[in-house]
Write an enzyme that holds these catalytic residues in place. Structure first.
Site, PDB file in Angstrom:
ATOM      1  N   HIS A  91      -3.224  -9.992   2.292  1.00 57.18           N
ATOM      2  CA  HIS A  91      -2.178  -9.811   1.285  1.00 57.18           C
ATOM      3  C   HIS A  91      -0.899 -10.521   1.693  1.00 57.18           C
ATOM      4  CE1 HIS A  91       0.001  -6.642   3.624  1.00 57.18           C
ATOM      5  NE2 HIS A  91      -1.204  -6.307   4.033  1.00 57.18           N
ATOM      6  N   ASP A 118       2.096  -9.680   0.094  1.00 59.27           N
ATOM      7  CA  ASP A 118       3.233  -8.792  -0.131  1.00 59.27           C
ATOM      8  C   ASP A 118       3.574  -8.018   1.139  1.00 59.27           C
ATOM      9  OD1 ASP A 118       0.754  -7.413  -0.477  1.00 59.27           O
ATOM     10  OD2 ASP A 118       1.793  -5.753  -1.459  1.00 59.27           O
ATOM     11  N   ASP A 133       2.176  -7.521   9.635  1.00 63.35           N
ATOM     12  CA  ASP A 133       1.452  -6.954   8.488  1.00 63.35           C
ATOM     13  C   ASP A 133       1.836  -7.688   7.208  1.00 63.35           C
ATOM     14  OD1 ASP A 133      -0.058  -5.304   6.870  1.00 63.35           O
ATOM     15  OD2 ASP A 133       1.297  -3.595   7.018  1.00 63.35           O
ATOM     16  N   GLU A 139      -1.077  -5.083  -2.143  1.00 61.63           N
ATOM     17  CA  GLU A 139      -1.741  -4.204  -1.178  1.00 61.63           C
ATOM     18  C   GLU A 139      -0.822  -3.093  -0.706  1.00 61.63           C
ATOM     19  OE1 GLU A 139      -3.403  -2.570   2.537  1.00 61.63           O
ATOM     20  OE2 GLU A 139      -1.447  -3.501   2.248  1.00 61.63           O
ATOM     21  N   GLU A 140       0.453  -3.418  -0.532  1.00 63.61           N
ATOM     22  CA  GLU A 140       1.403  -2.437  -0.007  1.00 63.61           C
ATOM     23  C   GLU A 140       1.906  -1.470  -1.079  1.00 63.61           C
ATOM     24  OE1 GLU A 140       1.669  -2.008   2.946  1.00 63.61           O
ATOM     25  OE2 GLU A 140       1.688  -3.861   4.116  1.00 63.61           O
ATOM     26  N   GLU A 184      -5.838  -7.043   8.617  1.00 59.01           N
ATOM     27  CA  GLU A 184      -4.913  -5.938   8.888  1.00 59.01           C
ATOM     28  C   GLU A 184      -4.666  -5.797  10.389  1.00 59.01           C
ATOM     29  OE1 GLU A 184      -3.125  -4.151   6.977  1.00 59.01           O
ATOM     30  OE2 GLU A 184      -3.951  -4.633   5.013  1.00 59.01           O
ATOM     31  N   HIS A 204       5.787  -1.941   9.380  1.00 59.05           N
ATOM     32  CA  HIS A 204       6.581  -1.103   8.470  1.00 59.05           C
ATOM     33  C   HIS A 204       7.853  -0.580   9.130  1.00 59.05           C
ATOM     34  CE1 HIS A 204       3.149  -0.164   5.390  1.00 59.05           C
ATOM     35  NE2 HIS A 204       2.952  -1.333   5.980  1.00 59.05           N
TER      36      HIS A 204
END
Length: 376
Positions: free
Chosen positions: A66, A68, A99, A133-134, A162, A349
């Site tokens: 992903h 995003d 990520d 995805e997020e 991931e 994150h």
């Protein structure tokens, strides 16, 4: 500057807050088109996705990822601006470095190297990339997977980028994920004055014993690949905020992270059996947010563990821990073997997310050897 780092910096410098892509996928498709990939742009709603494939034979090996990223939060708390993609002390800093834009860059450079070394490789190489995805993950991988099924596109093996490592690159890969089941339980009592409890029926008191039974229940003992199913209470709410009223209702939010030893229907049934023993009125609604999936030891797992052994000279641990991921859609819709392999997850994150430059280069090397193990 090596190719992996250059690609990673280009991607990280784009503030593609979910579900936005803002040109990240164009960087990827431009790169892949020069390697003779056939590109199909797939926009669903406001979400950008693409499917790319090189070759027409089996086995079909797909990299899924992903573009995003999660929001940065308070940017003033970052020591280095989150989209400046700066290198400092051997680390690439920025939102999405771990990520998972670092993984995207590593796979692109690995693919470039592999195609040049093995231009007539067997099988096919595919990319399934989304910008959803997020976030809700409703117009991303799940829609692309359904599209691929509709056009009868087979996917044999899927590597998801991931961040899977815990202490060092390659120490852990995910060969499955637990299922997730949420329950919203409303326990119905009778409101009344707190000084006259005999005229009321306190739903909090009713809940305590039942919730204790649910917390102490052994739902299963797990198996070779999965830990025991986990039951957790995430929210309890009751009352009006004043001190002299017994509430009439109590709301409880439950969550299961469950193994392949159970189904979500079995867990729902067992919860109701336990609640029914306590002879109170209740309502419960369920939200099933993900089935468990598992890729047992075999061709893809071996290709990954052997690649890590070649590059890092360490033995890899297989794990199914953590939350849900887009891998579940590929495993369940396309019936592919799925493994998650990416950089360290220590800063994902978080403020000051970063990834080691050496790890990016090693990850590209690992991906190269996975391709080699599957397609030569």
């Amino acid at each position: 500057m090596n190719k992996t780092l250059k690609l990673a910096k280009n991607l990280v410098s784009i503030d593609s807050i979910t579900p936005q892509d803002k040109g990240c996928q164009s960087i990827m498709t431009n790169h892949l088109s020069h390697l003779n990939f056939k590109i199909t742009d797939l926009k669903f709603g406001e979400v950008d996705n693409f499917w790319a494939i090189r070759g027409h034979q089996s086995p079909v090996f797909v990299f899924a990822g992903h573009t995003d990223v999660v929001p940065v939060g308070d940017e003033l708390k970052w020591h280095i601006s989150p989209f400046s993609a700066q290198v400092q002390d051997g680390m690439l800093h920025g939102r999405g470095t771990a990520d998972m834009k670092g993984s995207l860059a590593a796979m692109l450079s690995a693919t470039d190297r592999f195609v040049k070394d093995y231009p007539n490789h067997k099988g096919s190489i595919g990319y399934l990339i989304t910008s959803d995805e997020e976030g809700p993950a409703t117009d991303g991988t799940v829609k692309v997977a359904k599209y691929l099924k509709e056009i009868n596109q087979i996917v044999d093996y899927c590597l998801v980028g991931e961040p899977s490592a815990t202490n060092e690159l390659g120490d852990v890969i995910k060969n499955g994920r637990r299922g997730s089941l949420n329950g919203i339980l409303k326990i119905i009592g009778k409101q009344g004055h707190i000084a006259y409890p005999h005229l009321a029926d306190n739903p909090i008191h009713l809940a305590i014993s039942a919730l204790n039974d649910l917390c102490n229940e052994v739902w299963d003992k797990g198996n070779e690949y999965f830990p025991a199913t986990s039951f957790q209470i995430s929210n309890i709410h009751s009352g009006t905020g004043v001190t002299n009223i017994i509430p009439g209702e109590s709301d409880v939010v439950l969550n299961f992270r469950y193994s392949t030893q159970n189904t979500h229907k079995q867990l729902q049934s067992r919860v109701c059996v336990i609640l029914n023993k306590h002879n109170f009125e209740y309502q419960i609604t369920w939200e099933h947010s993900g089935y468990p999936f598992l890729t047992p030891k075999g061709k893809l797992v071996n290709a990954c563990t052997n690649a890590i052994k070649t590059v890092k000279n360490i033995n890899t641990q297989l794990s199914t821990s953590g939350g849900t991921s887009d891998g579940r859609f590929i495993a369940l819709i396309l019936k592919a073997q799925v493994v998650e392999l990416g950089p360290l997850n220590a800063t994902i994150h978080q403020v000051d997310e970063c990834v080691s430059i050496q790890d990016l280069e090693d990850l590209s090397d690992i991906y190269y050897h996975v391709l080699k193990n599957i397609l030569t």
